[in-house]
Design a protein around this motif. Structure first.
Motif, PDB file in Angstrom:
ATOM      1  N   ASP A 107      15.775  -4.718  33.190  1.00 28.20           N
ATOM      2  CA  ASP A 107      16.110  -3.467  32.657  1.00 28.20           C
ATOM      3  C   ASP A 107      17.538  -2.749  33.320  1.00 28.20           C
ATOM      4  OD1 ASP A 107      13.837  -3.356  30.894  1.00 28.20           O
ATOM      5  OD2 ASP A 107      12.732  -2.125  32.458  1.00 28.20           O
ATOM      6  N   GLU A 108      17.463  -3.133  34.447  1.00 29.38           N
ATOM      7  CA  GLU A 108      18.972  -2.611  34.991  1.00 29.38           C
ATOM      8  C   GLU A 108      20.048  -3.547  34.510  1.00 29.38           C
ATOM      9  OE1 GLU A 108      19.970  -0.462  37.587  1.00 29.38           O
ATOM     10  OE2 GLU A 108      18.231  -0.432  38.652  1.00 29.38           O
ATOM     11  N   LYS A 130      15.724  -3.029  21.734  1.00 33.40           N
ATOM     12  CA  LYS A 130      15.469  -1.675  21.834  1.00 33.40           C
ATOM     13  C   LYS A 130      15.795  -0.959  23.030  1.00 33.40           C
ATOM     14  CE  LYS A 130      11.331  -2.277  18.751  1.00 33.40           C
ATOM     15  NZ  LYS A 130       9.869  -2.188  18.635  1.00 33.40           N
ATOM     16  N   ASN A 131      16.004  -1.579  24.130  1.00 31.13           N
ATOM     17  CA  ASN A 131      16.303  -0.766  25.445  1.00 31.13           C
ATOM     18  C   ASN A 131      17.533  -0.995  26.088  1.00 31.13           C
ATOM     19  OD1 ASN A 131      13.657   0.583  26.123  1.00 31.13           O
ATOM     20  ND2 ASN A 131      13.000  -1.647  25.434  1.00 31.13           N
ATOM     21  N   ALA A 132      18.472  -1.920  25.278  1.00 33.71           N
ATOM     22  CA  ALA A 132      19.558  -2.180  25.949  1.00 33.71           C
ATOM     23  C   ALA A 132      20.627  -1.177  25.671  1.00 33.71           C
ATOM     24  CB  ALA A 132      20.128  -3.672  25.628  1.00 33.71           C
ATOM     25  N   THR A 133      21.607  -0.875  26.482  1.00 34.11           N
ATOM     26  CA  THR A 133      22.801  -0.008  26.327  1.00 34.11           C
ATOM     27  C   THR A 133      24.125  -0.760  26.177  1.00 34.11           C
ATOM     28  OG1 THR A 133      23.153   0.545  28.447  1.00 34.11           O
ATOM     29  CG2 THR A 133      21.712   2.005  27.169  1.00 34.11           C
ATOM     30  N   GLN A 183      12.682  -8.142  21.345  1.00 38.03           N
ATOM     31  CA  GLN A 183      12.770  -6.847  20.866  1.00 38.03           C
ATOM     32  C   GLN A 183      12.793  -5.921  22.053  1.00 38.03           C
ATOM     33  OE1 GLN A 183      12.867  -5.689  17.565  1.00 38.03           O
ATOM     34  NE2 GLN A 183      13.120  -7.889  17.474  1.00 38.03           N
ATOM     35  N   HIS A 184      12.376  -6.160  23.528  1.00 42.43           N
ATOM     36  CA  HIS A 184      12.639  -5.256  24.150  1.00 42.43           C
ATOM     37  C   HIS A 184      13.994  -5.000  24.772  1.00 42.43           C
ATOM     38  CE1 HIS A 184      11.880  -3.270  28.117  1.00 42.43           C
ATOM     39  NE2 HIS A 184      12.737  -4.239  28.692  1.00 42.43           N
ATOM     40  N   CYS A 185      14.829  -6.112  24.650  1.00 42.47           N
ATOM     41  CA  CYS A 185      16.224  -5.885  24.649  1.00 42.47           C
ATOM     42  C   CYS A 185      16.973  -5.363  23.880  1.00 42.47           C
ATOM     43  CB  CYS A 185      16.850  -7.287  25.003  1.00 42.47           C
ATOM     44  SG  CYS A 185      16.213  -8.243  26.569  1.00 42.47           S
ATOM     45  N   ARG A 209      21.209  -2.605  30.929  1.00 40.26           N
ATOM     46  CA  ARG A 209      21.889  -1.201  30.694  1.00 40.26           C
ATOM     47  C   ARG A 209      23.117  -1.144  31.801  1.00 40.26           C
ATOM     48  NH1 ARG A 209      16.172   0.419  31.637  1.00 40.26           N
ATOM     49  NH2 ARG A 209      15.333   1.076  29.396  1.00 40.26           N
ATOM     50  N   HIS A 211       9.853  -6.431  36.214  1.00 43.80           N
ATOM     51  CA  HIS A 211      10.803  -6.513  35.351  1.00 43.80           C
ATOM     52  C   HIS A 211      12.173  -5.478  35.510  1.00 43.80           C
ATOM     53  CE1 HIS A 211       8.595  -9.708  33.095  1.00 43.80           C
ATOM     54  NE2 HIS A 211       7.515  -8.636  33.024  1.00 43.80           N
ATOM     55  N   SER A 212      12.008  -4.955  36.611  1.00 45.05           N
ATOM     56  CA  SER A 212      13.088  -3.669  36.721  1.00 45.05           C
ATOM     57  C   SER A 212      14.402  -4.203  36.637  1.00 45.05           C
ATOM     58  CB  SER A 212      12.791  -2.806  38.028  1.00 45.05           C
ATOM     59  OG  SER A 212      12.905  -4.069  39.085  1.00 45.05           O
TER      60      SER A 212
END
Length: 419
Positions: free
Chosen positions: A188-189, A214-217, A210-212, A192, A184-185
């Motif tokens: 995550d790229e 909590k982790n998205a910029t 929830q992953h998106c 962000r 899933h790298s």
């Protein structure tokens, strides 16, 4: 540079030309995609068969296989949806406000594209076509990241969409599909990719969303999981209740607008629950409930397990349903507002007052009186398709069509005025 960032960069560069293209050209691209999907139906179905074979081997549940499945009928439906989107009024350039200031400066507020939209989704290959069409209709480039379970299907559809853009004289880079995703790298790229992605829309289960979030910029438009309820008020018609509950739960249990929980007024449980529970059991639905509901189920010979606290908040996405007895509209609304996900909720009642109290009190994107939650869908709502169903309250809420993928800017015209 990773595949995700490379493709986001290409999409970003193409977004400016796409956003300036006229409505007719963008419509031609969408219509070309509708045609190519049908012309390549054998190729797309073959790719889908490979995805399904891997899914079955991995133990994918039946409702999720149904989401993944493509056949000629479903491709015809996808093509028809694209044709409908192509015929829609163009949202770009639409004046939504304006005024002339005392100085004589004239202001117009007009709709413009977001720019580059990233969509991360799971085993739902139809999202590839919907996202493409709605992004092109609204002048946005798109970066698509589907789940590995649907990769061959999504790539085949994305290739058709890319060729459609080129056929219409638009940059093919305006649609990108990210296929490599070790651990899933790439996802995550993508979430962000500030400066490249203007908005991120995740579509899938709770863990992906929830992953998106909590982790998205980059800005995220949260599309919701669907812990949807049907509430049977004491004045409900039993026949109508059976029809609505069976449709909402059983027609496609693996989709987000399927009902997961059944509420019923305690004073009417003996009348309303038996026919509904028998119908659910006949459709193979596993039932769990509170003590009162279980007592009624036992009397009418329907198996029902004991519900836990977790059951009230669970989106099963399968043939399973929780059942709870409540004391009137107020308690039903309170239960839904506590455990619901803000997606779609419904009351069944012949009481106008009860329906209006429910419609006013429930906090959700779509609230129904005497209709199935399965209507919550962009195509059904007249949007042609949907990029997702937003359960948040800022920017967009409910099924998101092309207009939801726009923002506004102010055009200010003067004649030498200064402040």
């Amino acid at each position: 540079m990773s595949e995700a960032l490379k493709k986001a960069t290409l999409a970003r560069a193409a977004s400016f030309a796409l956003g300036q293209a006229d409505a007719a050209t963008r419509s031609r691209a969408i219509l070309a995609a509708a045609r190519l999907i049908i012309e390549r139906a054998d190729e797309i179905c073959s790719a889908n068969a490979h995805d399904l074979e891997r899914g079955r081997a991995a133990g994918m549940p039946g409702p999720l296989q149904d989401r993944l499945l493509l056949n000629r009928d479903r491709l015809e439906g996808i093509s028809s949806s694209l044709e409908e989107i192509a015929r829609q009024d163009d949202p770009l350039g639409r004046v939504v406000g304006g005024r002339t200031l005392a100085s004589g400066v004239r202001i117009e507020q007009v709709r413009v594209p977001l720019g580059t939209v990233a969509i991360v989704y799971e085993a739902r290959p139809n999202v590839t076509a919907d996202a493409f069409a709605l992004c092109v209709r609204s002048g946005n480039a798109c970066v698509l990241k589907g789940g590995s379970a649907a990769q061959e299907s999504c790539v085949a559809i994305a290739d058709a969409c890319r060729d459609a853009l080129l056929e219409a004289g638009l940059p093919g880079d305006a649609v990108q599909y990210v296929s490599d995703d070790a651990a899933h790298s790439q996802t995550d790229e993508l979430i962000r990719a500030n400066g490249l992605v203007d908005a991120l829309i995740p579509r899938g289960g709770a863990s992906l969303i929830q992953h998106c979030v909590k982790n998205a910029t980059v800005p995220v438009i949260e599309t919701g999981t669907g812990n949807c309820h049907i509430y049977l008020h004491r004045d409900a018609d039993a026949e109508k209740a059976v029809s609505i509950v069976i449709n909402a739960k059983c027609s496609r249990p693996g989709v987000c607008n399927a009902a997961e929980s059944l509420l019923v007024d305690s004073c009417a449980a003996e009348r309303l629950l038996p026919p509904v529970l028998r119908a659910l059991a006949e459709h193979g639905v596993e039932l769990v409930g509170d003590e009162t509901a279980r007592a009624v189920a036992e009397k009418c010979g329907v198996a029902m397990g004991a519900a836990t606290e977790d059951d009230w908040g669970t989106e099963y996405l399968d043939l399973k349903m929780s059942v709870r007895c409540v004391e009137g509209v107020g308690e039903a609304v309170a239960h839904i507002n506590r455990y619901g996900t803000g997606h779609s909720e419904a009351i069944v009642s012949d009481s106008y007052a009860a329906c209006e109290a429910f419609l006013a009190g429930v906090d959700a994107a779509a609230v129904y009186a005497n209709a199935s939650t399965r209507f919550t869908d962009g195509g059904v709502f007249g949007l042609g398709g949907e990029i997702g169903i937003s359960t948040q309250k800022l920017h967009a809420r409910g099924p998101m069509g092309a207009e939801a993928l726009t923002t506004t800017k102010y055009l200010v015209r003067g004649d030498g005025q200064i402040r």
